[in-house]
Motif scaffolding. Structure first.
Motif, PDB file in Angstrom:
ATOM      1  N   ALA A 161      34.659  44.402  49.893  1.00 46.93           N
ATOM      2  CA  ALA A 161      33.660  43.341  50.027  1.00 46.93           C
ATOM      3  C   ALA A 161      34.179  42.082  49.343  1.00 46.93           C
ATOM      4  CB  ALA A 161      32.350  43.790  49.386  1.00 46.93           C
ATOM      5  N   ALA A 162      33.688  40.925  49.782  1.00 44.56           N
ATOM      6  CA  ALA A 162      34.137  39.668  49.198  1.00 44.56           C
ATOM      7  C   ALA A 162      33.832  39.637  47.707  1.00 44.56           C
ATOM      8  CB  ALA A 162      33.439  38.498  49.896  1.00 44.56           C
ATOM      9  N   ALA A 163      34.838  39.283  46.907  1.00 45.13           N
ATOM     10  CA  ALA A 163      34.679  39.212  45.454  1.00 45.13           C
ATOM     11  C   ALA A 163      34.149  37.827  45.071  1.00 45.13           C
ATOM     12  CB  ALA A 163      36.014  39.464  44.772  1.00 45.13           C
ATOM     13  N   PRO A 164      33.173  37.761  44.175  1.00 45.93           N
ATOM     14  CA  PRO A 164      32.656  36.453  43.756  1.00 45.93           C
ATOM     15  C   PRO A 164      33.718  35.559  43.113  1.00 45.93           C
ATOM     16  CG  PRO A 164      31.101  38.173  43.203  1.00 45.93           C
ATOM     17  CD  PRO A 164      32.358  38.868  43.652  1.00 45.93           C
ATOM     18  N   ILE A 165      34.710  36.181  42.455  1.00 41.87           N
ATOM     19  CA  ILE A 165      35.824  35.437  41.855  1.00 41.87           C
ATOM     20  C   ILE A 165      37.120  36.107  42.293  1.00 41.87           C
ATOM     21  CG2 ILE A 165      36.956  34.722  39.705  1.00 41.87           C
ATOM     22  CD1 ILE A 165      34.179  34.811  38.380  1.00 41.87           C
ATOM     23  N   ILE A 166      38.104  35.314  42.656  1.00 41.74           N
ATOM     24  CA  ILE A 166      39.404  35.847  43.074  1.00 41.74           C
ATOM     25  C   ILE A 166      40.477  35.262  42.165  1.00 41.74           C
ATOM     26  CG2 ILE A 166      41.141  35.872  44.922  1.00 41.74           C
ATOM     27  CD1 ILE A 166      38.899  35.935  46.947  1.00 41.74           C
ATOM     28  N   SER A 167      41.462  36.092  41.826  1.00 38.44           N
ATOM     29  CA  SER A 167      42.558  35.621  40.973  1.00 38.44           C
ATOM     30  C   SER A 167      43.896  36.041  41.559  1.00 38.44           C
ATOM     31  CB  SER A 167      42.433  36.197  39.560  1.00 38.44           C
ATOM     32  OG  SER A 167      42.848  37.550  39.538  1.00 38.44           O
ATOM     33  N   THR A 168      44.917  35.264  41.249  1.00 36.72           N
ATOM     34  CA  THR A 168      46.286  35.725  41.505  1.00 36.72           C
ATOM     35  C   THR A 168      46.655  36.694  40.394  1.00 36.72           C
ATOM     36  OG1 THR A 168      47.246  33.910  40.237  1.00 36.72           O
ATOM     37  CG2 THR A 168      46.916  33.549  42.593  1.00 36.72           C
ATOM     38  N   TYR A 169      47.748  37.431  40.572  1.00 36.61           N
ATOM     39  CA  TYR A 169      48.135  38.342  39.495  1.00 36.61           C
ATOM     40  C   TYR A 169      49.638  38.434  39.296  1.00 36.61           C
ATOM     41  CZ  TYR A 169      49.500  42.085  42.740  1.00 36.61           C
ATOM     42  OH  TYR A 169      50.119  42.835  43.708  1.00 36.61           O
ATOM     43  N   MET A 170      50.448  37.818  40.159  1.00 29.95           N
ATOM     44  CA  MET A 170      51.886  37.838  39.937  1.00 29.95           C
ATOM     45  C   MET A 170      52.465  36.483  40.315  1.00 29.95           C
ATOM     46  SD  MET A 170      54.947  40.333  41.381  1.00 29.95           S
ATOM     47  CE  MET A 170      54.725  41.602  40.154  1.00 29.95           C
ATOM     48  N   ALA A 171      53.110  35.857  39.353  1.00 27.20           N
ATOM     49  CA  ALA A 171      53.736  34.551  39.583  1.00 27.20           C
ATOM     50  C   ALA A 171      54.577  34.208  38.369  1.00 27.20           C
ATOM     51  CB  ALA A 171      52.688  33.471  39.831  1.00 27.20           C
ATOM     52  N   ARG A 172      55.333  33.121  38.498  1.00 22.70           N
ATOM     53  CA  ARG A 172      56.090  32.625  37.341  1.00 22.70           C
ATOM     54  C   ARG A 172      55.237  31.616  36.566  1.00 22.70           C
ATOM     55  NH1 ARG A 172      59.775  33.553  41.335  1.00 22.70           N
ATOM     56  NH2 ARG A 172      61.542  34.861  40.743  1.00 22.70           N
ATOM     57  N   ARG A 173      53.977  31.946  36.395  1.00 23.15           N
ATOM     58  CA  ARG A 173      53.013  31.085  35.731  1.00 23.15           C
ATOM     59  C   ARG A 173      51.778  31.932  35.426  1.00 23.15           C
ATOM     60  NH1 ARG A 173      49.201  27.407  38.828  1.00 23.15           N
ATOM     61  NH2 ARG A 173      47.808  28.647  37.509  1.00 23.15           N
ATOM     62  N   PRO A 174      50.844  31.412  34.640  1.00 23.51           N
ATOM     63  CA  PRO A 174      49.616  32.167  34.398  1.00 23.51           C
ATOM     64  C   PRO A 174      48.841  32.352  35.698  1.00 23.51           C
ATOM     65  CG  PRO A 174      49.876  30.396  32.791  1.00 23.51           C
ATOM     66  CD  PRO A 174      50.915  30.179  33.851  1.00 23.51           C
ATOM     67  N   PRO A 175      47.951  33.335  35.757  1.00 23.10           N
ATOM     68  CA  PRO A 175      47.179  33.547  36.987  1.00 23.10           C
ATOM     69  C   PRO A 175      46.221  32.396  37.250  1.00 23.10           C
ATOM     70  CG  PRO A 175      46.377  34.962  35.221  1.00 23.10           C
ATOM     71  CD  PRO A 175      47.634  34.336  34.723  1.00 23.10           C
ATOM     72  N   GLY A 176      45.894  32.210  38.533  1.00 24.56           N
ATOM     73  CA  GLY A 176      44.896  31.223  38.929  1.00 24.56           C
ATOM     74  C   GLY A 176      43.596  31.922  39.280  1.00 24.56           C
ATOM     75  N   PHE A 177      42.477  31.238  39.089  1.00 21.95           N
ATOM     76  CA  PHE A 177      41.152  31.818  39.342  1.00 21.95           C
ATOM     77  C   PHE A 177      40.327  30.852  40.178  1.00 21.95           C
ATOM     78  CE2 PHE A 177      42.766  33.594  35.445  1.00 21.95           C
ATOM     79  CZ  PHE A 177      42.409  34.937  35.477  1.00 21.95           C
ATOM     80  N   VAL A 178      39.541  31.396  41.116  1.00 18.51           N
ATOM     81  CA  VAL A 178      38.657  30.553  41.936  1.00 18.51           C
ATOM     82  C   VAL A 178      37.323  31.250  42.141  1.00 18.51           C
ATOM     83  CG1 VAL A 178      40.484  29.348  43.203  1.00 18.51           C
ATOM     84  CG2 VAL A 178      39.580  31.505  44.100  1.00 18.51           C
ATOM     85  N   ILE A 179      36.280  30.419  42.228  1.00 18.04           N
ATOM     86  CA  ILE A 179      34.980  30.920  42.693  1.00 18.04           C
ATOM     87  C   ILE A 179      35.073  31.029  44.210  1.00 18.04           C
ATOM     88  CG2 ILE A 179      32.524  30.406  42.892  1.00 18.04           C
ATOM     89  CD1 ILE A 179      32.782  28.835  40.280  1.00 18.04           C
ATOM     90  N   ASN A 180      34.637  32.146  44.746  1.00 12.58           N
ATOM     91  CA  ASN A 180      34.841  32.445  46.171  1.00 12.58           C
ATOM     92  C   ASN A 180      33.579  32.124  46.979  1.00 12.58           C
ATOM     93  OD1 ASN A 180      35.722  33.444  48.624  1.00 12.58           O
ATOM     94  ND2 ASN A 180      35.434  35.591  48.047  1.00 12.58           N
ATOM     95  N   ARG A 181      33.307  30.840  47.175  1.00 13.73           N
ATOM     96  CA  ARG A 181      32.155  30.460  47.989  1.00 13.73           C
ATOM     97  C   ARG A 181      32.443  30.623  49.472  1.00 13.73           C
ATOM     98  NH1 ARG A 181      30.106  25.258  44.943  1.00 13.73           N
ATOM     99  NH2 ARG A 181      29.316  26.223  43.026  1.00 13.73           N
ATOM    100  N   ALA A 182      33.696  30.820  49.816  1.00 14.58           N
ATOM    101  CA  ALA A 182      34.061  31.025  51.222  1.00 14.58           C
ATOM    102  C   ALA A 182      33.767  32.444  51.684  1.00 14.58           C
ATOM    103  CB  ALA A 182      35.541  30.715  51.415  1.00 14.58           C
ATOM    104  N   GLU A 183      33.347  33.305  50.747  1.00 19.82           N
ATOM    105  CA  GLU A 183      33.091  34.710  51.072  1.00 19.82           C
ATOM    106  C   GLU A 183      34.349  35.357  51.664  1.00 19.82           C
ATOM    107  OE1 GLU A 183      30.163  36.689  50.656  1.00 19.82           O
ATOM    108  OE2 GLU A 183      29.721  35.022  49.307  1.00 19.82           O
ATOM    109  N   ALA A 184      35.490  34.953  51.161  1.00 22.50           N
ATOM    110  CA  ALA A 184      36.762  35.467  51.678  1.00 22.50           C
ATOM    111  C   ALA A 184      37.054  36.851  51.112  1.00 22.50           C
ATOM    112  CB  ALA A 184      37.901  34.506  51.307  1.00 22.50           C
ATOM    113  N   ARG A 185      37.721  37.661  51.906  1.00 19.42           N
ATOM    114  CA  ARG A 185      38.244  38.928  51.417  1.00 19.42           C
ATOM    115  C   ARG A 185      39.611  38.654  50.771  1.00 19.42           C
ATOM    116  NH1 ARG A 185      34.958  42.766  53.967  1.00 19.42           N
ATOM    117  NH2 ARG A 185      33.150  41.594  54.753  1.00 19.42           N
TER     118      ARG A 185
END
Length: 537
Positions: free
Chosen positions: A446-470
């Protein structure tokens, strides 16, 4: 040291220096590979240079290894896993060995320029010194260092593969070193077969995705006998990845693991690679009740091995990942909690074949009912500025119901047509597809209210998921355990985006930092009251 490095312009000159230091007189007769290098050697360096090299070697330095690391690029050396270990780490590992017992033999399975053997030789003045390496130049450098330091008469350098080493001696053997780090796709099929066969002899299974350092742990467990002991420094991946399960099992069984010390990449445990390192200590036949875990972020704080947090073996046997055990949980400040108290963190779905299940020209005609706007690239999160609001800017993932009868006639007809195309593209093949209830049903969360990255050459990014994206497995979904207001979610995302650093995750060779779901849940964040208060300001 810098001045010396400028004197040597080629590997042949380095070979000439090794010969001038007495490489031919140490560690046994030169092999054909080493003799070939000797024949190509350039003019021997001047006497003053040789004298300086000897003085540095006898003072505990490794000028030959440093020069080698300058002449041969890190990219080239990395192909064979030749990453040299800083002296403070070498000494710490030798100190641990010296505090345990006196061996009759010391074996370094990837000897390089003999940094470990040189330090161990001083700590154990009567022990036989055995170094193994597949690189003729490294073997020559090891011989030269041992000869210059006066250890030639008790040294043996083997130009060959440690996986073929099976010599045994009466008395205790110390296994110590930095096993080469080589990824699985560079390992020949015959050796992957070797890994499976040797693991089965110990009643274990091994993944063909294992890196070369895993092979060295297994070879040691195969050859060693009770009262042998050792310490290896490697990339820390084996603590968590699936292919590292065999090492974790060996540490709890045949190897007799005693401690694990994780070194943060900022401390540069491997100067050529921004990688989290792990020092494992073990004693064959030992079955300690607990294993010690610790983490350091500065080589000056490395201290003694075998210290830290005690984790009971029974708990370790049920844990699929170990690196989080090296984090000592500090009491959060007043009003702060672990993220896991606010949200469950779930990795995204593995499609098994993105080329099939991410919609494109091949899926034209599919109904909207099986097309779901989805985060499929990390940059979609990183470039969103904290808010994902337009589903039209995302690609769609095809997620078809397990039971096709749920579809109306028109939709089922379109899906059936697509499934024929998906079969031709191999969508029904592979491990993931074969382990689903229906090979065509990806099973997006189900669409998560908040989505984050988890692997990169930088700290993770976080977004509020108003797009209801999977989200698929390039991202994590944060699912609040209790409803959070939009303002509280924004306050949480703002805090995470500013206050979480790479040090909170695990860094792999090449500088990639990864946050596993449980690691992310341990992040310290403001509690609900502080989030609401922050949002109100």
């Amino acid at each position: 040291m810098t001045d010396l490095q400028t004197i040597f312009n080629s590997e042949s000159e380095l070979v000439a220096a090794a010969l001038a230091l007495g490489a031919e007189n140490a560690g046994g007769s030169l092999t054909a590979g080493e003799l070939a290098l000797a024949k190509e050697a350039g003019v021997a360096p001047k006497g003053a240079v040789v004298t300086l090299l000897k003085d540095l070697i006898r003072a505990g330095k490794d000028p030959l290894g440093d020069i080698f690391s300058t002449l041969r690029s890190s990219e080239t050396r990395r192909e064979h896993g030749a990453t040299y270990t800083p002296a403070p780490i070498v000494q710490t590992m030798v100190d641990w060995a010296a505090s345990t017992r006196n061996p009759v033999r010391i074996v370094d399975p990837g000897v390089g320029s003999a940094r470990f053997l040189m330090r161990a030789a001083a700590a154990f003045p009567k022990a036989e010194l055995v170094g193994i390496d597949i690189d003729p130049l490294a073997a020559l450098l090891a011989r030269a260092n041992l000869a210059a330091a006066g250890f030639a008469d008790r040294s043996r350098i083997i130009l060959g593969d440690y996986r073929r080493f099976s010599d045994r001696v009466d008395g205790s053997t110390l296994y110590i070193g930095n096993p080469p780090y080589v990824r699985h796709h560079q390992i020949a099929p015959k050796w992957k077969e070797w890994l499976a066969i040797e693991a089965s002899k110990l009643g274990l299974s091994a993944s063909k995705l294992a890196g070369l350092h895993v092979y060295f742990f297994l070879a040691t467990a195969r050859n060693a006998k009770p009262k042998d002991y050792g310490t290896f420094i490697t990339a820390s991946e084996w603590l968590d990845v699936n292919y590292g399960a065999i090492v974790r099992t060996l540490m709890l069984g045949a190897l007799g693991g005693k401690s694990v010390t994780v070194i943060d990449p900022n401390a540069q445990p491997f100067p050529d690679a921004a990688t989290t390192a792990a020092i494992a200590t073990f004693e064959i036949g030992a079955k300690p009740t607990s294993v010690y875990f610790q983490r350091v972020d500065d080589l000056d704080k490395l201290g003694e091995l075998g210290k830290g947090r005690k984790i009971h073996r029974d708990r370790l046997s049920t844990e699929n990942r170990w690196s989080h055990l090296t984090h000592i949980t500090e009491k959060p400040p007043e009003g702060y909690v672990e993220l896991g108290e606010l949200c469950r963190v779930h990795r995204g779905t593995v499609t098994g074949a993105n080329g099939v299940w991410i919609a494109g020209e091949h899926s034209a005609g599919l109904p909207d009912s099986v097309l779901f706007p989805t985060v499929t690239r990390a940059r979609e999160v990183l470039e969103a500025g904290g808010l994902l609001h337009d589903p039209k800017r995302l690609r769609c993932v095809i997620d078809i119901p397990t039971d096709l009868d749920e579809l109306d006639n028109a939709d089922r007809k379109a899906v059936t047509k697509f499934l024929k195309i998906a079969r031709r593209m191999g969508g029904d093949k592979g491990y993931v597809a074969s382990h689903r209830k229906a090979w065509w049903s990806v099973g997006l969360r189900a669409a998560a209210p908040i989505i984050s990255t988890y692997m990169a050459r930088r700290p993770p990014g976080f977004v509020i998921n108003r797009a209801e994206a999977r989200h698929i497995n390039i991202a994590h979904g944060l699912y609040p355990r209790e409803e959070l207001s939009e303002d509280a979610k924004k306050a949480l995302v703002d805090y995470l985006s500013v206050n979480i650093t790479q040090r909170s995750g695990r860094t792999y060779a090449g500088g990639l930092t990864k946050f596993e779901p449980r690691e992310m849940e341990r992040l310290i964040v403001p509690g609900p009251a502080l989030l609401v208060a922050g949002a109100a300001r």
